[in-house]
Scaffold this motif. Structure first.
Motif, PDB file in Angstrom:
ATOM      1  N   HIS A 104       0.852  -1.189   0.000  1.00  0.00           N
ATOM      2  CA  HIS A 104       0.000   0.000   0.000  1.00  0.00           C
ATOM      3  C   HIS A 104       0.893   1.246   0.000  1.00  0.00           C
ATOM      4  N   PRO A 105       1.248   1.725  -1.192  1.00  0.00           N
ATOM      5  CA  PRO A 105       2.192   2.851  -1.296  1.00  0.00           C
ATOM      6  C   PRO A 105       1.725   4.128  -0.599  1.00  0.00           C
ATOM      7  N   ASP A 106       0.426   4.286  -0.386  1.00  0.00           N
ATOM      8  CA  ASP A 106      -0.080   5.509   0.239  1.00  0.00           C
ATOM      9  C   ASP A 106       0.002   5.475   1.759  1.00  0.00           C
ATOM     10  N   THR A 107       0.424   4.359   2.313  1.00  0.00           N
ATOM     11  CA  THR A 107       0.498   4.268   3.766  1.00  0.00           C
ATOM     12  C   THR A 107       1.577   5.198   4.321  1.00  0.00           C
ATOM     13  N   ASN A 108       1.372   5.659   5.540  1.00  0.00           N
ATOM     14  CA  ASN A 108       2.330   6.572   6.178  1.00  0.00           C
ATOM     15  C   ASN A 108       3.384   5.730   6.913  1.00  0.00           C
ATOM     16  N   TYR A 109       4.241   5.122   6.128  1.00  0.00           N
ATOM     17  CA  TYR A 109       5.233   4.212   6.698  1.00  0.00           C
ATOM     18  C   TYR A 109       6.247   4.946   7.574  1.00  0.00           C
ATOM     19  N   ALA A 110       6.642   6.136   7.171  1.00  0.00           N
ATOM     20  CA  ALA A 110       7.684   6.862   7.908  1.00  0.00           C
ATOM     21  C   ALA A 110       7.263   7.099   9.358  1.00  0.00           C
ATOM     22  N   ASP A 111       6.025   7.554   9.557  1.00  0.00           N
ATOM     23  CA  ASP A 111       5.564   7.816  10.919  1.00  0.00           C
ATOM     24  C   ASP A 111       5.256   6.525  11.673  1.00  0.00           C
ATOM     25  N   ALA A 112       4.803   5.502  10.937  1.00  0.00           N
ATOM     26  CA  ALA A 112       4.577   4.200  11.579  1.00  0.00           C
ATOM     27  C   ALA A 112       5.882   3.665  12.152  1.00  0.00           C
ATOM     28  N   LYS A 113       6.964   3.805  11.385  1.00  0.00           N
ATOM     29  CA  LYS A 113       8.270   3.339  11.856  1.00  0.00           C
ATOM     30  C   LYS A 113       8.732   4.158  13.067  1.00  0.00           C
ATOM     31  N   LYS A 114       8.419   5.445  13.068  1.00  0.00           N
ATOM     32  CA  LYS A 114       8.783   6.273  14.224  1.00  0.00           C
ATOM     33  C   LYS A 114       8.051   5.809  15.482  1.00  0.00           C
ATOM     34  N   LEU A 115       6.783   5.434  15.326  1.00  0.00           N
ATOM     35  CA  LEU A 115       6.031   4.941  16.481  1.00  0.00           C
ATOM     36  C   LEU A 115       6.616   3.623  16.987  1.00  0.00           C
ATOM     37  N   ILE A 116       6.943   2.731  16.063  1.00  0.00           N
ATOM     38  CA  ILE A 116       7.538   1.447  16.451  1.00  0.00           C
ATOM     39  C   ILE A 116       8.848   1.679  17.188  1.00  0.00           C
ATOM     40  N   ASP A 117       9.669   2.551  16.650  1.00  0.00           N
ATOM     41  CA  ASP A 117      10.957   2.844  17.294  1.00  0.00           C
ATOM     42  C   ASP A 117      10.748   3.472  18.672  1.00  0.00           C
ATOM     43  N   TRP A 118       9.717   4.317  18.799  1.00  0.00           N
ATOM     44  CA  TRP A 118       9.510   5.014  20.061  1.00  0.00           C
ATOM     45  C   TRP A 118       9.006   4.081  21.158  1.00  0.00           C
ATOM     46  N   VAL A 119       8.031   3.214  20.853  1.00  0.00           N
ATOM     47  CA  VAL A 119       7.545   2.299  21.897  1.00  0.00           C
ATOM     48  C   VAL A 119       8.614   1.277  22.268  1.00  0.00           C
ATOM     49  N   SER A 120       9.598   1.099  21.387  1.00  0.00           N
ATOM     50  CA  SER A 120      10.714   0.191  21.665  1.00  0.00           C
ATOM     51  C   SER A 120      11.863   0.890  22.382  1.00  0.00           C
ATOM     52  N   SER A 121      11.801   2.206  22.474  1.00  0.00           N
ATOM     53  CA  SER A 121      12.898   2.987  23.042  1.00  0.00           C
ATOM     54  C   SER A 121      12.872   2.946  24.562  1.00  0.00           C
ATOM     55  N   GLN A 122      13.945   3.432  25.162  1.00  0.00           N
ATOM     56  CA  GLN A 122      14.015   3.486  26.622  1.00  0.00           C
ATOM     57  C   GLN A 122      12.867   4.298  27.209  1.00  0.00           C
TER      58      GLN A 122
END
Length: 268
Positions: free
Chosen positions: A227-245
């Motif tokens: 799905h090219p229209d998906t907001n992957y960049a922000d989704a990845k930021k959320l994944i990284d953030w919930v995984s962060s310290q």
């Protein structure tokens, strides 16, 4: 002059569209249990404060959340059904899957415990006692992660639940707890939602601790290749953030009635 006005108007329009795109919230499908626990009310404002990204939450069962991901209706999913998550990724619909926290399932029911499951160590034995006593059992019945776990537990007990004692609600976890309380029935719930609701329902926690009741949560970006229209960049930021310290510490510190609702898996 007319050309300059047209150019200025076009530039303003493009600028406005760019702002609108940038300001569009990240669409996340998650489980009703995650929403009902109150955790997202702690996590998501902190994420927005740090990143400026607003998250629009759609709380449904895990099955529906993953379907929304398959259809490209959301950008990220936060669910709790390992086999279904792995299939979602294997089929190419999800990427960057991370298991970031867990809690467990418990069986709650009437305070007088007519099936006699309190203190029973084996959840399979507890399920067998509920069916054998024909005590009311309220099922989510909605293809959620909790419903998937419940069906697996009945299967492990070699029971095909049916009859008037078995009620499929087709509702989220909070409403099912309320129904079970009103009907003097048992139900399977995640511990987080139980802690959020136990002061609102007339029930007791009666069965816990079996290894089969483990309940890990995963967060998965919808694959932009599908799905090219998906907001992957922000989704990845959320994944990284919930995984962060920072994200993991918030999960660790979130408590109700003095008890943690979730345990972070990635805290250093």
């Amino acid at each position: 002059m007319y050309k300059k006005i047209r150019l200025l108007f076009s530039l303003c329009l493009l600028w406005s569209l760019a702002i609108a795109v940038q300001a569009a919230p990240l669409r996340m499908a998650t489980t009703t249990s995650t929403q009902n626990s109150g955790l997202l009310d702690i996590l998501l404002p902190a994420f927005q404060k740090q990143t400026g990204i607003e998250v629009h939450v759609i709380a449904v069962g895990t099955g529906k959340a993953l379907k929304m991901g398959r259809d490209g209706d959301v950008d990220v999913v936060m669910v709790h059904a390992v086999a279904a998550e792995e299939k979602f990724v294997a089929e190419g619909f999800g990427t960057d899957r991370v298991q970031f926290m867990y809690n467990d399932f418990v069986i709650v029911g009437p305070n007088n415990d007519p099936a006699g499951i309190k203190g029973v160590k084996s959840v399979t034995e507890a399920m067998t006692k509920i069916q054998g006593s024909q005590s009311k059992f309220i099922s989510r019945g909605d293809d959620s992660g909790t419903h998937k776990k419940e069906k697996a537990l009945w299967k492990a007990a070699n029971i095909q639940p049916d009859g008037s004692w078995y009620i499929e609600a087709g509702q989220g976890m909070g409403k099912v707890l309320q129904m079970a309380s009103e009907l003097d029935g048992y139900t399977l719930t995640d511990r987080g939602t139980w802690l959020a609701y136990k002061g609102k329902v007339d029930m007791s926690l009666l069965n816990e601790g079996d290894n089969q009741l483990s309940n890990p949560y995963g967060v998965i970006a919808v694959n932009p290749a599908k799905h090219p229209d998906t907001n992957y960049a922000d989704a990845k930021k959320l994944i990284d953030w919930v995984s962060s310290q920072a994200g993991q510490e918030l999960i660790r510190d979130y408590r109700l009635h003095g008890e943690p609702l979730f345990i972070p898996l990635l805290l250093k």
